[in-house]
Design an enzyme around this catalytic site. Structure first.
Site, PDB file in Angstrom:
ATOM      1  CB  ALA A  88      -0.746  -0.057   1.124  1.00 44.27           C
ATOM      2  CB  ILE A  90      -0.472   7.782  -0.811  1.00 43.48           C
ATOM      3  CG1 ILE A  90       0.497   8.209   0.457  1.00 43.48           C
ATOM      4  CG2 ILE A  90      -1.527   7.204  -0.460  1.00 43.48           C
ATOM      5  CD1 ILE A  90      -0.397   9.096   1.238  1.00 43.48           C
ATOM      6  CD  GLN A 149       7.774  10.697  -6.484  1.00 45.84           C
ATOM      7  OE1 GLN A 149       8.717  10.129  -6.959  1.00 45.84           O
ATOM      8  NE2 GLN A 149       6.739  10.254  -6.370  1.00 45.84           N
ATOM      9  CE1 TYR A 152       5.497   6.831  -3.748  1.00 43.39           C
ATOM     10  CE2 TYR A 152       7.596   6.721  -4.855  1.00 43.39           C
ATOM     11  CZ  TYR A 152       6.349   6.075  -4.579  1.00 43.39           C
ATOM     12  OH  TYR A 152       5.900   4.957  -5.040  1.00 43.39           O
ATOM     13  CE1 TYR A 184       7.361   8.146 -12.396  1.00 46.15           C
ATOM     14  CE2 TYR A 184       9.813   7.081 -12.584  1.00 46.15           C
ATOM     15  CZ  TYR A 184       9.015   8.450 -12.126  1.00 46.15           C
ATOM     16  OH  TYR A 184       9.194   9.524 -11.489  1.00 46.15           O
TER      17      TYR A 184
HETATM   18  N1  CAA Z   1      14.304  18.028 -13.373  1.00 44.81           N
HETATM   19  C1  CAA Z   1      14.702  19.474 -13.331  1.00 44.81           C
HETATM   20  N2  CAA Z   1      13.761  20.682 -13.152  1.00 44.81           N
HETATM   21  C2  CAA Z   1      12.447  19.985 -13.107  1.00 44.81           C
HETATM   22  C3  CAA Z   1      12.154  18.611 -13.036  1.00 44.81           C
HETATM   23  C4  CAA Z   1      13.244  17.827 -13.149  1.00 44.81           C
HETATM   24  N3  CAA Z   1      12.732  16.330 -13.282  1.00 44.81           N
HETATM   25  N4  CAA Z   1      10.718  18.448 -13.084  1.00 44.81           N
HETATM   26  C5  CAA Z   1      10.341  19.936 -13.030  1.00 44.81           C
HETATM   27  N5  CAA Z   1      11.440  20.760 -13.160  1.00 44.81           N
HETATM   28  C6  CAA Z   1      11.519  22.254 -13.096  1.00 44.81           C
HETATM   29  C7  CAA Z   1      10.519  22.743 -14.174  1.00 44.81           C
HETATM   30  O1  CAA Z   1      11.085  22.623 -15.538  1.00 44.81           O
HETATM   31  C8  CAA Z   1      10.279  24.144 -13.734  1.00 44.81           C
HETATM   32  O2  CAA Z   1      11.466  24.932 -14.066  1.00 44.81           O
HETATM   33  P1  CAA Z   1      11.157  26.502 -14.281  1.00 44.81           P
HETATM   34  O3  CAA Z   1      10.421  27.093 -12.933  1.00 44.81           O
HETATM   35  O4  CAA Z   1      12.367  26.826 -14.614  1.00 44.81           O
HETATM   36  O5  CAA Z   1      10.227  26.597 -15.427  1.00 44.81           O
HETATM   37  C9  CAA Z   1      10.004  23.987 -12.206  1.00 44.81           C
HETATM   38  O6  CAA Z   1      10.621  22.730 -11.813  1.00 44.81           O
HETATM   39  C10 CAA Z   1       8.731  23.689 -11.597  1.00 44.81           C
HETATM   40  O7  CAA Z   1       8.805  23.771 -10.158  1.00 44.81           O
HETATM   41  P2  CAA Z   1       7.606  24.015  -9.322  1.00 44.81           P
HETATM   42  O8  CAA Z   1       8.155  24.142  -8.015  1.00 44.81           O
HETATM   43  O9  CAA Z   1       6.925  25.284  -9.641  1.00 44.81           O
HETATM   44  O10 CAA Z   1       6.863  22.720  -9.560  1.00 44.81           O
HETATM   45  P3  CAA Z   1       5.461  22.498 -10.052  1.00 44.81           P
HETATM   46  O11 CAA Z   1       4.154  22.861  -9.206  1.00 44.81           O
HETATM   47  O12 CAA Z   1       5.233  22.730 -11.449  1.00 44.81           O
HETATM   48  O13 CAA Z   1       5.379  20.704  -9.986  1.00 44.81           O
HETATM   49  C11 CAA Z   1       6.222  18.591  -9.883  1.00 44.81           C
HETATM   50  C12 CAA Z   1       6.581  20.051  -9.950  1.00 44.81           C
HETATM   51  C13 CAA Z   1       4.997  18.386  -8.891  1.00 44.81           C
HETATM   52  C14 CAA Z   1       7.459  17.764  -9.260  1.00 44.81           C
HETATM   53  C15 CAA Z   1       5.841  18.085 -11.228  1.00 44.81           C
HETATM   54  O14 CAA Z   1       6.765  18.317 -12.142  1.00 44.81           O
HETATM   55  C16 CAA Z   1       5.530  16.280 -11.335  1.00 44.81           C
HETATM   56  O15 CAA Z   1       4.414  15.941 -10.981  1.00 44.81           O
HETATM   57  N6  CAA Z   1       6.665  15.759 -11.337  1.00 44.81           N
HETATM   58  C17 CAA Z   1       6.624  14.134 -11.537  1.00 44.81           C
HETATM   59  C18 CAA Z   1       7.128  13.754 -10.322  1.00 44.81           C
HETATM   60  C19 CAA Z   1       7.132  12.245 -10.325  1.00 44.81           C
HETATM   61  O16 CAA Z   1       7.808  11.608 -11.075  1.00 44.81           O
HETATM   62  N7  CAA Z   1       6.227  11.434  -9.448  1.00 44.81           N
HETATM   63  C20 CAA Z   1       6.162  10.290  -9.870  1.00 44.81           C
HETATM   64  C21 CAA Z   1       4.721   9.693  -9.156  1.00 44.81           C
HETATM   65  S1  CAA Z   1       4.313   8.008  -9.665  1.00 44.81           S
HETATM   66  C22 CAA Z   1       5.443   7.277  -8.255  1.00 44.81           C
HETATM   67  O17 CAA Z   1       5.734   7.721  -7.668  1.00 44.81           O
HETATM   68  C23 CAA Z   1       5.609   5.821  -8.562  1.00 44.81           C
HETATM   69  C24 CAA Z   1       6.920   5.631  -8.643  1.00 44.81           C
HETATM   70  O18 CAA Z   1       7.307   5.097  -7.407  1.00 44.81           O
HETATM   71  C25 CAA Z   1       7.801   5.468  -9.931  1.00 44.81           C
HETATM   72  P1  NAP Z   2      -2.649   2.546  -6.577  1.00 43.46           P
HETATM   73  O1  NAP Z   2      -3.290   1.531  -7.906  1.00 43.46           O
HETATM   74  O2  NAP Z   2      -2.841   3.851  -6.270  1.00 43.46           O
HETATM   75  O3  NAP Z   2      -2.728   1.548  -5.212  1.00 43.46           O
HETATM   76  C1  NAP Z   2      -2.479   1.810  -4.179  1.00 43.46           C
HETATM   77  C2  NAP Z   2      -3.130   0.836  -3.159  1.00 43.46           C
HETATM   78  O4  NAP Z   2      -2.682   1.237  -1.799  1.00 43.46           O
HETATM   79  C3  NAP Z   2      -4.658   0.917  -3.264  1.00 43.46           C
HETATM   80  O5  NAP Z   2      -5.182  -0.078  -2.844  1.00 43.46           O
HETATM   81  C4  NAP Z   2      -4.893   2.059  -1.900  1.00 43.46           C
HETATM   82  O6  NAP Z   2      -6.289   1.854  -1.478  1.00 43.46           O
HETATM   83  C5  NAP Z   2      -3.847   1.500  -0.825  1.00 43.46           C
HETATM   84  N1  NAP Z   2      -3.653   2.252  -0.020  1.00 43.46           N
HETATM   85  C6  NAP Z   2      -3.332   3.792  -0.175  1.00 43.46           C
HETATM   86  N2  NAP Z   2      -3.211   4.320   0.891  1.00 43.46           N
HETATM   87  C7  NAP Z   2      -3.656   3.503   1.951  1.00 43.46           C
HETATM   88  C8  NAP Z   2      -3.970   3.372   3.520  1.00 43.46           C
HETATM   89  N3  NAP Z   2      -3.581   4.448   4.158  1.00 43.46           N
HETATM   90  N4  NAP Z   2      -4.657   2.347   4.009  1.00 43.46           N
HETATM   91  C9  NAP Z   2      -4.530   1.134   3.203  1.00 43.46           C
HETATM   92  N5  NAP Z   2      -4.359   1.045   1.961  1.00 43.46           N
HETATM   93  C10 NAP Z   2      -4.034   2.239   1.335  1.00 43.46           C
HETATM   94  O7  NAP Z   2      -0.994   2.256  -6.576  1.00 43.46           O
HETATM   95  P2  NAP Z   2      -0.036   1.345  -7.256  1.00 43.46           P
HETATM   96  O8  NAP Z   2       0.657   1.838  -8.484  1.00 43.46           O
HETATM   97  O9  NAP Z   2      -0.667  -0.024  -7.565  1.00 43.46           O
HETATM   98  O10 NAP Z   2       1.162   1.261  -6.179  1.00 43.46           O
HETATM   99  C11 NAP Z   2       1.187   0.260  -5.306  1.00 43.46           C
HETATM  100  C12 NAP Z   2       2.658   0.185  -4.553  1.00 43.46           C
HETATM  101  O11 NAP Z   2       3.731   0.441  -5.464  1.00 43.46           O
HETATM  102  C13 NAP Z   2       2.563   1.618  -3.791  1.00 43.46           C
HETATM  103  O12 NAP Z   2       3.530   1.499  -2.705  1.00 43.46           O
HETATM  104  C14 NAP Z   2       3.817   2.607  -4.816  1.00 43.46           C
HETATM  105  O13 NAP Z   2       4.481   3.644  -4.199  1.00 43.46           O
HETATM  106  C15 NAP Z   2       4.494   1.382  -5.230  1.00 43.46           C
HETATM  107  N6  NAP Z   2       5.148   1.734  -6.381  1.00 43.46           N
HETATM  108  C16 NAP Z   2       4.379   2.096  -7.681  1.00 43.46           C
HETATM  109  C17 NAP Z   2       4.945   2.336  -8.694  1.00 43.46           C
HETATM  110  C18 NAP Z   2       4.075   2.810 -10.108  1.00 43.46           C
HETATM  111  O14 NAP Z   2       4.842   3.459 -11.153  1.00 43.46           O
HETATM  112  N7  NAP Z   2       2.791   2.684 -10.088  1.00 43.46           N
HETATM  113  C19 NAP Z   2       6.139   2.438  -8.859  1.00 43.46           C
HETATM  114  C20 NAP Z   2       7.148   2.218  -7.826  1.00 43.46           C
HETATM  115  C21 NAP Z   2       6.348   1.741  -6.703  1.00 43.46           C
HETATM  116  P3  NAP Z   2      -7.447   2.768  -1.705  1.00 43.46           P
HETATM  117  O15 NAP Z   2      -8.397   2.479  -2.870  1.00 43.46           O
HETATM  118  O16 NAP Z   2      -8.310   2.803  -0.467  1.00 43.46           O
HETATM  119  O17 NAP Z   2      -6.774   4.339  -1.861  1.00 43.46           O
END
Ligand code: CAA
Ligand code: NAP
Length: 246
Positions: A88, A90, A149, A152, A184
């Protein structure tokens, strides 16, 4: 292989569903937690239609008392839990200078606090029975960090610190403790990343695509059989080549 009881937290999510299906296909009885009952029951029906029976019990993994109750409910219904997948999790992505305490605390409590809350009520039974498998689902971003992040990445790196300590403490008890660090994967969590940002990330993946949940489930299943008894404290990267530590 002997049929065992497996708990996969967050089993209703994208990766969790695949892990559950994979462990069930190996002959294990599977359980998960839920927070939203209606959503979870609909999911349970979809799994049943695919031939997978899942025991479900309510629990927020950030709440230690609820996790203790969840452990006891599963044991009552299915028997002792031998396989635990701490899955689990977020995200609350934002750059650190904009991050508030709630965004920090929610991610730490759900992604890292949960490993204490869920593992603690199960570890003593595994030690008594001299067999156990504990697998943390961490992330590529716990290994390499990620812009936006800090919360995270800190939690996910902490999960592997937990793995390597628990692995040492429990090796003599037939319990292995390992981490899978996915890159991812095409689930709701990644689809929540803005499309323009996501396409730049995909461009950095050597395989040229997002991973599938089934590819993570396969990696998790690798740690489960008796043949994997000597693999403990490992961190298995499954990320399409996006990050290669050694
Ligand atoms: N490297 C360098 N610069 C970056 C960057 C990066 N990777 N990402 C964003 N920036 C820069 C932008 O270019 C921008 O620059 P300027 O201000 O010079 O134009 C600046 O950062 C924006 O910064 P802000 O503070 O204003 O950020 P924002 O509010 O626009 O949002 C963010 C930034 C939330 C980080 C957004 O870019 C984002 O969502 N990034 C993705 C983060 C990510 O990878 N999340 C993974 C989610 S899935 C997951 O977590 C599963 C897993 O385990 C893999
Ligand atoms: P997801 O589809 O959003 O599933 C997340 C699961 O966690 C859902 O079942 C959610 O339940 C549960 N959860 C979240 N918060 C909870 C809480 N407080 N108590 C109980 N259950 C909770 O995400 P996913 O992509 O499958 O991710 C699963 C795991 O893999 C996460 O730990 C994530 O960080 C990791 N991961 C994901 C990726 C990716 O690219 N997707 C990459 C690397 C690692 P609800 O429905 O109740 O929210």
């Amino acid at each position: 292989m002997q049929s065992r009881v497996a708990l996969v937290t967050g089993g209703t999510g994208g990766i969790g569903s695949s892990i559950i299906e994979r462990l069930a296909s190996m002959g294990h009885r599977v359980a998960t937690n839920y927070r939203d009952e209606a959503k979870a029951r609909a999911w349970q029906e979809r799994m049943r239609a695919r031939g997978v029976e899942v025991f479900m019990t309510p629990a927020d993994v950030a709440d230690a008392g609820q996790c203790e109750a969840m452990a006891r409910e599963i044991e009552k219904a299915l028997g002792p839990v031998d396989i635990l997948v701490n899955n689990a999790g977020i995200t609350r992505d934002t750059t650190f200078h904009k991050m508030n305490a709630q965004q920090w605390n929610e991610v730490i409590a759900t992604n890292l606090g949960s490993v204490f809350n869920v593992t603690r009520p199960l570890i003593e039974g595994m030690r008594e029975r001299r067999w156990g498998r504990i697998i943390q689902i961490s992330s590529i971003n716990g290994q390499k960090g990620q812009y936006g992040q800090a919360n995270y990445a800190a939690a996910k790196a902490g999960m592997h610190g937990f793995t390597i300590s628990l692995a040492q403490e429990n090796a003599k008890f037939g319990i292995t403790v390992n981490t899978v660090s996915p890159g991812y994967i095409a689930t709701d969590m990644v689809m929540a990343v803005p499309e323009d940002v996501r396409s730049k990330i995909v461009a950095q993946i050597p395989t040229g695509r997002l991973g599938n949940p089934e590819e993570i489930a396969y990696a998790v299943s690798f740690f489960v059989p008796d043949e994997a008894a000597w693999i403990t404290g490992a961190n298995l990267a499954v990320n399409g080549g996006q990050y290669m530590g050694w």
